[in-house]
Design an enzyme around this catalytic site. Structure first.
Site, PDB file in Angstrom:
ATOM      1  N   SER A  69       0.847  -1.188   0.000  1.00 40.41           N
ATOM      2  CA  SER A  69       0.000   0.000   0.000  1.00 40.41           C
ATOM      3  C   SER A  69       0.888   1.246   0.000  1.00 40.41           C
ATOM      4  CB  SER A  69      -0.952  -0.032   1.197  1.00 40.41           C
ATOM      5  OG  SER A  69      -1.931   0.966   1.089  1.00 40.41           O
ATOM      6  N   HIS A 122      -7.943  -4.942  -0.985  1.00 32.79           N
ATOM      7  CA  HIS A 122      -6.681  -4.266  -0.689  1.00 32.79           C
ATOM      8  C   HIS A 122      -5.741  -5.151   0.131  1.00 32.79           C
ATOM      9  CE1 HIS A 122      -3.971  -0.952  -0.555  1.00 32.79           C
ATOM     10  NE2 HIS A 122      -4.055  -0.809   0.741  1.00 32.79           N
TER      11      HIS A 122
END
Length: 671
Positions: free
Chosen positions: A528, A643
């Site tokens: 991320s 994610h």
């Protein structure tokens, strides 16, 4: 360039993904070591002797359990007394695998929002959130906790990034996609409505509406008060929000608190943690200070603020957790936890301190609707987790469950060092390895953003896949994180972002200088925002590393704000459409800093098709560009996973096995 790869489900883009995946699978999965890694990691993820972690609701505790048979999970419950006995006698609430099979959906559990009516209330309804493939967007459906069935014609929302909160049994606050104008530019709800059972959502009155440029608007009911009380949070950017107090049908009243402060209400109390220096009355409270006051008095104009915590250069407040009548502070002292348990007695706050003797300790859950019980979860890099139960104002918390060791820790020690960054700042980092041994293959992990702290924790995946095989593991506490409070975060904000990258490079250099590893044996890993960190290491500091693993990353900082939730992060990084901001973003945007003539270390980049937070186009475009310049880059994109990159334990084990096989193969090449 490569804009066609931003078409997430476009056939041309998916054909490219399939081709890349096939090459990676053929390259990395044909060894006995990969098979062992995959089996070892699957074994710990699905182990029957894991601690079943619980959370209170009403008179019961709930747990979501995944294993080899139940990949999506069993949602189940029991009483605390039964859980403490060691024979929980779990009652099945919902079988996610059976539900997914019956409905032909790839459901991933995203949690439940309970109807909470205080100590005397029941616990018979909740709103269950289910996502397809692990995406942030979810479907919301009302569930009956008495009949253990979804409620026919109950509250239900189509797939969206929704927010919901109960008002009472027949009404909820809801923010969701109701058509044009209902979402912000970041893709989150712009307005919240009061939805009454049996009426069309489209006709539900709007309680509050923000602007399209806000990040989000959400409302949270507060059952700790007898009044029908709620807080509206209008997030104007990632770190700033205006708060409004809503009581009954009276129009909301804005709370006069700093927009960048953390604000919480519970019973009669208003809690404020300031992120920048704040002058209230005659006093100025430094950033990181925690203040408390009575809510009603504060709304009336009084400013009798009591200081509960003041930071120092080594100690910061990580977060707080309410019990029914008290408060728990979780502090970090040079990235080591300390808990302070506060009880309000005879007009004053009294505290009990728990140091780091329990290991790195977090508040796992509290029973704040009903009593002063709390759960603590303690662990360390080589210390398996322990779950403890305590009650505020009584004896020390007692052990409820002790997790097993999933990898041998003999000879492993955890040491903390400090590296000197480019501007002279001392950057702490933890090394888990074998002191005195020859330089070893080392995996350096970092994040450095959004005030997220990286603290010691037991990671059985890293233990099995890396430490048990002779590797050294390092966690860098670089600026941009929250290890030393808001100032540590602000030091790497926007145009100061390169400080985080200099910090990580300083740790890498220090590891080699101390003889812990060598450049050729040093790998780096991050996901991320940490994936952005890896992209910068690849393009700006390639001579420091032997290999890089970059997961679900941001890499194109010119277009990140146009992709999915990217607009919500402009307070962290800057606005690429502003020439002044792009001037500094262009200096480190990995996609814009690939240099054909510069040698880069071998790199593995991974992402997920179903990631609706960080667009998979970042990873796809970077790989395509690197391949055009004949760089050594390997790519894998999981079709599910959101994610987190994986929708279940099988996918999670596979993803990590690919990473470890890549690292072992690259950092310890065989003749």
């Amino acid at each position: 360039m490569h804009l066609w790869l931003e078409d997430v489900l476009g056939e041309r883009a998916l054909d490219w993904v399939r081709e890349q995946n096939a090459a990676t699978v053929a390259k990395l999965t044909d060894t006995a070591r990969f098979k062992e890694l995959n089996e070892d990691i699957r074994a710990v993820l699905d182990a029957d002797d894991r601690i079943p972690l619980i959370a209170w609701h009403g008179e019961r505790v709930y747990n979501l359990w995944k294993d080899a048979v139940h990949k999506r999970g069993l949602w189940r419950r029991t009483t605390m007394d039964a859980y403490r006995s060691g024979d929980p006698g779990w009652e099945l609430v919902l079988d996610l695998d059976a539900l997914a099979a019956a409905e032909g959906e790839n459901w991933v559990w995203q949690g439940a929002t309970y109807l909470r009516t205080g100590p005397s209330g029941g616990d018979h309804r909740c709103l269950v959130a289910l996502s397809r493939g692990g995406a942030d967007a979810s479907v919301v459906r009302e569930f009956d906790l008495d009949t253990l069935e979804f409620v026919a014609d109950g509250f239900a929302l189509a797939e969206a990034k929704s927010s919901v909160s109960w008002i009472d049994e027949d009404a909820i606050f809801v923010g969701t996609d109701t058509g044009p104008g209902s979402l912000t530019s970041s893709g989150y709800p712009r307005e919240v409505r009061r939805w009454t059972r049996g009426t069309p959502l489209a006709e539900a009155p709007v309680v509050f509406a923000g602007s399209a440029d806000d990040v989000s608007v959400r409302i949270t009911s507060d059952p700790s008060s007898d009044a029908r009380r709620a807080i509206i949070r209008q997030a104007t950017d990632f770190f700033n929000a205006r708060r409004y107090l809503l009581i009954g049908d009276v129009p909301p009243v804005e709370l006069d608190v700093p927009t960048d402060a953390d604000v919480d209400i519970h019973r009669e109390w208003l809690l404020i943690r300031v992120r920048t220096d704040w002058t209230a009355g005659a006093e100025t409270h430094p950033a990181g200070t925690l203040l408390i006051t009575r809510l009603d008095a504060y709304v009336s104009g009084e400013r009798d603020l009591r200081v509960l915590f003041t930071p120092d250069p080594h100690t910061s407040l990580s977060y707080t957790a309410w019990t029914r009548t008290g408060l728990i502070l979780v502090l970090l002292a040079d990235v080591r936890s300390r808990l302070e348990l506060l009880s309000y007695v005879d007009g004053d706050w009294h505290r009990t301190v728990l140091g780091d003797e329990l290991g790195q300790t977090d508040v796992w859950n509290t029973n704040k609707d009903n009593d002063d019980q709390y759960l603590l979860l303690s662990s360390g890099f080589t210390l398996p987790p322990t779950l403890r139960l305590g009650t505020l104002g009584t004896a020390a918390p007692a052990v409820l469950r002790q997790g097993p060791a999933y990898f041998p820790a003999d000879g492993l020690e955890t040491r903390q060092f400090f590296a000197t960054s480019a501007d002279g700042t001392q950057i702490p980092y933890f090394v888990v390895g074998r002191p005195g041994a020859a330089p070893a293959p080392t995996l350096l992990s970092g994040y450095g953003g959004f005030e997220v702290s990286r603290v010691p924790a037991y990671n059985a995946i890293v233990g099995r896949g890396w430490l048990a095989r002779g590797g050294t593991y390092v966690v860098a506490n670089i600026r941009g994180g929250g290890e030393y409070g808001p100032a540590w975060h602000r030091a790497a904000l926007r145009d100061q972002r390169p400080r985080a990258y200099e910090d990580f490079a300083a740790v890498a250099t220090d590891l080699v200088a101390r003889g812990i590893t060598t450049r050729d044996q040093l790998g780096a890993e991050g996901g991320s925002n940490g994936g952005l960190l890896m992209g910068v290491m690849l393009t700006r500091y390639p001579d420091l590393f032997g290999a890089i693993v970059c997961a679900v990353p941001l890499l194109d900082m010119r277009r990140y704000h146009l992709l999915l939730a990217g607009a919500s992060w402009m307070a962290e990084y800057g606005d690429p459409d502003n020439p002044a901001d792009w001037a500094y973003l262009a200096q480190f945007s990995p996609y814009h800093n690939v240099r054909p003539a510069v040698p880069y270390p071998p790199t593995l980049i991974t992402t997920s098709t179903r990631d609706d937070r960080v667009h998979p186009g970042h990873a796809r475009k970077m790989v395509a560009l690197l391949q055009e310049h004949d760089k050594d880059v390997t790519y894998y994109e999981n079709i599910e996973g959101g994610h987190g990159g994986a929708a279940d334990n099988t996918q999670l084990a596979y993803k990590w096995s690919l990473a470890f096989e890549f690292l072992w193969r690259t950092l310890t090449p065989q003749p």
